[in-house]
Design a protein around this motif. Structure first.
Motif, PDB file in Angstrom:
ATOM      1  N   ASP A  22       5.191   8.435  -7.425  1.00 55.10           N
ATOM      2  CA  ASP A  22       6.464   8.295  -8.117  1.00 55.10           C
ATOM      3  C   ASP A  22       6.701   9.489  -9.041  1.00 55.10           C
ATOM      4  N   ALA A  23       7.305  10.521  -8.512  1.00 58.51           N
ATOM      5  CA  ALA A  23       7.716  11.689  -9.298  1.00 58.51           C
ATOM      6  C   ALA A  23       6.621  12.197 -10.244  1.00 58.51           C
ATOM      7  N   ILE A  24       5.482  12.550  -9.671  1.00 52.32           N
ATOM      8  CA  ILE A  24       4.408  12.989 -10.568  1.00 52.32           C
ATOM      9  C   ILE A  24       4.505  14.489 -10.873  1.00 52.32           C
ATOM     10  N   ASP A  25       4.140  14.826 -12.093  1.00 49.81           N
ATOM     11  CA  ASP A  25       3.994  16.217 -12.507  1.00 49.81           C
ATOM     12  C   ASP A  25       2.530  16.413 -12.847  1.00 49.81           C
ATOM     13  N   LEU A  26       1.969  17.484 -12.322  1.00 51.51           N
ATOM     14  CA  LEU A  26       0.547  17.703 -12.559  1.00 51.51           C
ATOM     15  C   LEU A  26       0.298  19.202 -12.525  1.00 51.51           C
ATOM     16  N   THR A  27      -0.470  19.696 -13.489  1.00 52.89           N
ATOM     17  CA  THR A  27      -0.784  21.114 -13.490  1.00 52.89           C
ATOM     18  C   THR A  27      -2.290  21.304 -13.526  1.00 52.89           C
ATOM     19  N   VAL A  28      -2.784  22.042 -12.578  1.00 53.27           N
ATOM     20  CA  VAL A  28      -4.213  22.347 -12.535  1.00 53.27           C
ATOM     21  C   VAL A  28      -4.382  23.804 -12.953  1.00 53.27           C
ATOM     22  N   PRO A  29      -4.944  24.061 -14.150  1.00 56.60           N
ATOM     23  CA  PRO A  29      -5.092  25.453 -14.588  1.00 56.60           C
ATOM     24  C   PRO A  29      -6.045  26.204 -13.662  1.00 56.60           C
ATOM     25  N   ALA A  30      -5.799  27.491 -13.466  1.00 59.21           N
ATOM     26  CA  ALA A  30      -6.688  28.313 -12.638  1.00 59.21           C
ATOM     27  C   ALA A  30      -8.075  28.322 -13.266  1.00 59.21           C
ATOM     28  N   GLY A  31      -9.084  28.231 -12.426  1.00 58.59           N
ATOM     29  CA  GLY A  31     -10.457  28.272 -12.918  1.00 58.59           C
ATOM     30  C   GLY A  31     -10.963  26.944 -13.440  1.00 58.59           C
ATOM     31  N   SER A  32     -10.189  25.884 -13.280  1.00 61.96           N
ATOM     32  CA  SER A  32     -10.649  24.594 -13.803  1.00 61.96           C
ATOM     33  C   SER A  32     -11.294  23.758 -12.708  1.00 61.96           C
ATOM     34  N   PHE A  33     -12.080  22.802 -13.138  1.00 55.63           N
ATOM     35  CA  PHE A  33     -12.687  21.818 -12.246  1.00 55.63           C
ATOM     36  C   PHE A  33     -11.966  20.515 -12.554  1.00 55.63           C
TER      37      PHE A  33
END
Lengths: 251, 507
Positions: A22-33
Motif C-alpha cells: 500500500d503505497a510504500i516509501d522506502l530508502t536504502v542508503p548506499a553501503g547499508s545492510f
C-alpha cells in the motif's frame, strides 16, 4: 551520483480486492545492510519483486542507484543481484552449468565467467555436487546456488528474499561472512527475514512491514530504542498468542 | 470422506478456471459436445444394425481417450496423493475418495452426456432396455475414470528413467494413431469401406469393456436377463478390480527419479544465444516429460506413415519428416510453461529476452531437423516414386520454419500454469496440465501458415502441373525463414514488454 542504493516511492500492488503493498516509501542508503522484516503476508516479497523488476507495480516507482527499474530496466538490472524465495531455477542443469549459462546470459566474458564460477562453487561448498542437477539439490543448496547466481554478475546491490531459510548453520555462517565482506567492500544488501536475532546481528538499518505498509524504518538502534527487536516487532504488528487459546492441546 | 474430497476438488476446479486453462477447458467442452452430437445423430438416424456398430466404435474411442488422455496432458488440476499423505486413511479409502473427486470434472460430465446415446439406442430397441441403459451408463463412466487413474498411477511408477520415458511413449503413440488411422485397418481387413461395421469386428468390440454397455442393452432388448446381470456384474467387478489396483499403486509412493548431469567438460558458450541453446539441449536430454513428448511425436508419426503399408499404400512415407516436425512442435510448444517460474532468471539478465527466444529456437531446430531430414530421405527412397517429392520437399522447410516460430510464440503467448519442476509430485503422469489445447492450436496454426504452399501443391497436383508443384519449395523456404524470424520477433517483444506478467501467470 546518488547515495541511495534503492528507493521505493508510493509503490502499490493490488491482487484483486486485496491491497498487498500500500503505497510504500522506502530508502536504502548506499553501503547499508538493510533488513526488511514483517509477519507472513505483510507484503515483503511483493515489495521486493516490484523493486527488482519481477512484478509490475500498479503505482509508484523503484530506483536503483537513481536508475528507474521500470523505465530503464536494462541499466537497472546490471546493478542488482537477486535471490527470490521459492522460485524455480534452470532445474535440469548442474550448478556449474547453470552459473555458466547465467554468466553468459548476463553478458560477462567467458573467462570471467569460468573463474568466478569456480570461486563461487568452492566458497559456497557446492563444488562436490558436480553431477547433481539443481532439481536434486536440498533446500539449503538451492539457497546457496541462488546466492551464487545473484553474486555472479558483480552487482552493487543485493536483494535477498529469505536468504537464510532452510540453510544449515555452517552454510549460514559462510553466507553471512560473504555478505559482510560485500558490504565492507562498498556493496549494499537488502534482505527480508523472519529471524529477528539474525537481522539484529547483521543489519544496520531496518524496516518493519505490516499489512502492506511500512510501520517503522530507520537505523536499527533508533527502531529498537534499546529493546530487543522482536519485542518492538510484536508491539508494532500485534498478535502475540493468548495463553488461554489451544487449551485442549496435550490435555 | 468422499464428500469432503469431492468438495475440495470442486473448489480447486473453480479456483483454477482462469486464463489459458479456461480457454482450453471451454474448447474441450465444445469439442466434447460436438462429438456427443455426432454420436446422438448416428444412433438416432442410422438403422439399428449400424447404430449399434457406431456406438461400439464410439465407446471404444472413449475408452482409448480415457486411458491415453492423461498422458497427453489432459489430466485436470486436482487432488494428488501427495496432498493427502499425512491424512490417516487406508489405501482403499484413499482410492475411493480420489475416485469420487476425479468424477468432479469436465471429462466425466461430457462422457456422461455423450453416453445418453446409449439410452436412445435402448429406446429404439425396446423400452424395457432403457432402465438397463440408465444403470450401466454411470457404471461405465466410473470404470473409465478408475482405469484412467490406474494408468496415471502406473505411469508414475514406470516413467522413472530416460529410457522408460521414451519407451512409455511407444504404446501411447501407437494407440492414439490407431484411433486416428483405424480406417486403414478396417479397410485392410474388409477390403473396402463398409456401410455397417463388419460383424467380426463388432464382435471383438463387444468383448472389450467399452462394448459391455451395448451388450447389456441389446441383451435386455432380447429379454436375455442373465446376460444383463452378467454384464452389470462384470462392470462392477472391473471397477472393484481397478480400485484395488489403484489402492495398491497408492500404497507405495513413487521414489523421485534422480537424473545425473554429465561430467564437466569445460563448457564455454561463445554467446548468450549459444548459452541458451546449450541449456536447452541439455534440458531436452534430461527432462523426462520432454523426452516423453518428443518420442510420442516420433512414434505417432512412424505409426501413421507405416500403417498404410498394410494396404500397400507407400504415399505417406516421404511425408514422415513433415508430420514429425508438425507433431513435435504441437507437443512441445509449452517451453516457458514447463520451465515455470525459472523465467525470473531470464527477466533479470539485462537484455536476455532475445537470447532466450533465439536460443530455444535453435536448440529445437538442431533437435528435430536432422531426424526430420533423415525420415524424409528414407521415406522418399522407400516410396520409390517421385510423385510425393514436391510435397515432402515443398513442405519441410515451411514446417521447420513456421514450427520453430510457433514453438516460442505459443510458449510465450499461451502460458499454462503447471506446478514448478521442483514442486511437482513424484508422478510425471499427474502433472500433465492442459497441454492438449496447445496441441490442437499448433496443428491448426501450422495448417493455416502452410496454406500458400499447400495451395500451390494442391493446384499443381490437380492440374498435373509440375511447375506449380515445385514452385511450393521456394515459397516454403522464404515463408519458413520469415515465420521463424517473425514469430520469434513477436515472442521477443512480448517477453520484453510483458515478461513480468508472464511470470505472474506461471507462478
Amino acid at each position: 551520483m546518488t547515495t541511495h542504493a534503492l528507493r521505493l516511492a508510493g509503490l502499490t500492488k493490488h491482487f484483486g480486492e486485496k491491497v498487498a503493498v500500500d503505497a510504500i516509501d522506502l530508502t536504502v542508503p548506499a553501503g547499508s545492510f538493510f533488513g526488511l522484516v514483517g509477519p507472513n503476508g505483510a507484503g515483503k516479497t511483493t515489495a521486493l519483486s516490484m523493486a527488482v523488476g519481477l512484478l509490475r507495480p500498479d503505482a509508484g516507482t523503484a530506483q536503483v542507484f537513481g536508475t528507474d527499474v521500470w523505465r530503464q530496466p536494462t541499466q537497472a538490472k546490471r546493478l542488482v543481484g537477486v535471490l527470490p524465495d521459492g522460485m524455480a531455477m534452470t532445474e535440469r542443469l548442474t550448478g556449474r552449468e547453470m552459473l555458466t549459462y547465467l554468466g553468459r546470459l548476463h553478458g560477462l566474458p567467458a573467462d570471467t565467467v569460468a573463474n568466478r564460477v569456480d570461486e563461487l562453487l568452492t566458497v559456497l561448498d557446492l563444488a562436490h555436487a558436480e553431477r547433481t542437477l539443481i532439481l536434486g539439490y536440498s533446500a539449503g543448496m538451492r539457497k546457496k546456488i541462488a546466492l551464487a547466481s545473484a553474486l555472479l554478475g558483480g552487482p552493487r546491490l543485493l536483494v535477498l528474499d529469505e536468504p537464510f531459510e532452510a540453510v544449515d548453520p555452517v552454510s549460514a555462517l559462510t553466507i553471512r561472512s560473504i555478505l559482510r565482506r560485500f558490504v565492507a567492500g562498498g556493496g549494499s544488501v537488502v534482505l527480508s527475514s523472519h529471524v529477528m536475532p539474525l537481522v539484529e546481528q547483521l543489519c544496520d538499518t531496518v524496516a518493519v512491514m505490516h499489512e502492506g505498509r511500512v510501520v517503522a524504518a530507520g537505523p536499527i538502534d533508533e527502531v529498537r530504542g534499546g529493546r530487543p527487536l522482536d519485542e518492538v516487532f510484536v508491539e508494532l504488528v500485534g498478535g502475540a498468542a493468548d495463553e488461554k487459546e489451544l487449551s485442549w492441546l496435550a490435555s | 470422506m468422499v464428500g469432503v474430497l469431492i468438495r475440495m476438488k470442486w473448489q480447486i476446479l473453480r479456483n483454477s478456471f482462469t486464463g489459458t486453462r479456461k480457454a482450453t477447458t471451454i474448447t474441450g467442452v465444445v469439442a466434447g459436445l460436438a462429438a456427443t452430437g455426432c454420436t446422438l445423430w448416428l444412433t438416432i438416424s442410422a438403422g439399428p444394425d449400424r447404430a449399434g456398430g457406431a456406438l461400439l466404435l464410439t465407446m471404444a474411442s472413449w475408452l482409448l481417450g480415457w486411458i491415453v488422455g492423461p498422458m497427453m496432458g489432459g489430466s485436470d488440476p486436482g487432488l494428488r496423493r501427495e496432498h493427502l499423505r499425512h491424512v490417516p486413511l487406508t489405501d482403499r479409502q484413499l482410492a475411493v475418495g480420489l475416485l469420487g473427486a476425479a468424477l468432479v470434472g469436465v471429462g466425466p460430465v461430457v462422457t456422461l452426456v455423450a453416453g445418453t446415446s446409449l439410452v436412445w439406442y435402448a429406446l429404439r430397441l425396446d423400452p424395457a432396455a432403457v432402465p438397463v441403459a440408465l444403470l450401466v451408463l454411470p457404471l461405465f463412466v466410473l470404470l473409465l475414470v478408475a482405469l484412467s487413474n490406474v494408468v496415471v498411477a502406473s505411469v508414475g511408477r514406470l516413467l522413472n528413467s530416460r529410457l522408460s520415458a521414451a519407451l512409455m511413449a511407444v504404446p501411447w503413440g501407437v494407440l492414439v494413431c490407431l484411433g486416428a488411422q483405424g480406417w486403414v485397418i478396417i479397410a485392410a481387413i474388409t477390403g473396402g469401406p463398409e456401410t455397417a461395421l463388419p460383424a467380426f469386428i463388432a464382435d471383438k468390440l463387444r468383448l472389450a469393456p467399452s462394448g459391455w454397455p451395448v451388450v447389456a442393452v441389446e441383451a435386455a432388448a432380447r429379454g436375455d436377463w442373465a446376460l444383463v446381470a452378467a454384464v452389470i456384474g462384470g462392470l462392477a467387478g472391473a471397477i472393484a478390480l481397478a480400485l484395488g489396483a489403484w489402492a495398491l499403486l497408492l500404497h507405495r509412493p513413487v521414489e523421485p527419479t534422480v537424473i545425473r548431469g554429465a561430467r564437466w567438460r569445460g563448457w564455454r558458450p561463445a554467446t548468450a544465444v549459444a548459452a541458451v541453446r546449450g541449456k536447452e539441449l541439455r534440458t531436452w536430454g534430461r527432462d523426462l516429460i520432454r523426452i516423453h513428448f518428443l518420442t510420442f511425436a516420433l512414434v505417432y508419426v512412424l505409426t501413421y506413415v507405416l500403417l498404410p503399408l498394410l494396404i500397400n499404400v507407400t504415399d505417406y512415407l516421404p511425408m514422415a519428416g513433415v508430420f514429425f516436425v508438425t507433431f513435435a512442435v504441437g507437443s512441445c510448444a509449452h517451453l516457458h510453461s514447463s520451465d515455470g517460474t525459472a523465467l525470473w532468471q531470464t527477466l533479470l539478465a539485462p537484455g536476455a529476452e532475445r537470447a532466450d527466444i533465439r536460443g530455444r529456437q535453435r536448440a529445437f531446430l538442431l533437435l528435430v531437423a536432422p531426424p526430420a531430414l533423415a525420415m524424409t530421405v528414407a521415406g522418399a527412397i522407400w516410396h520409390g516414386k517421385g510423385d510425393m517429392l514436391p510435397w515432402a520437399v515443398g513442405l519441410l522447410p515451411l514446417v521447420l520454419g513456421a514450427g520453430t516460430g510457433l514453438l516460442v510464440f505459443v510458449s510465450v503467448f499461451l502460458p499454462v500454469r503447471i506446478a514448478d519442476p521442483h514442486k511437482r509430485g513424484s508422478n510425471p503422469g499427474s502433472d500433465g496440465a492442459g497441454f492438449s489445447g496447445i496441441v490442437w492450436f499448433v496443428l491448426i496454426a501450422q495448417a493455416l501458415l502452410a496454406a500458400p504452399s499447400l495451395a500451390l501443391l494442391i493446384t499443381g497436383t490437380v492440374r498435373n502441373d509440375d511447375l506449380l508443384r515445385w514452385a511450393a519449395t521456394p515459397v516454403s523456404l522464404v515463408l519458413g525463414v520469415a515465420l521463424a524470424w517473425g514469430l520469434g520477433r513477436l515472442a521477443i517483444a512480448r517477453l520484453t514488454n510483458r515478461g513480468p506478467e508472464l511470470l505472474s501467470k506461471l507462478g
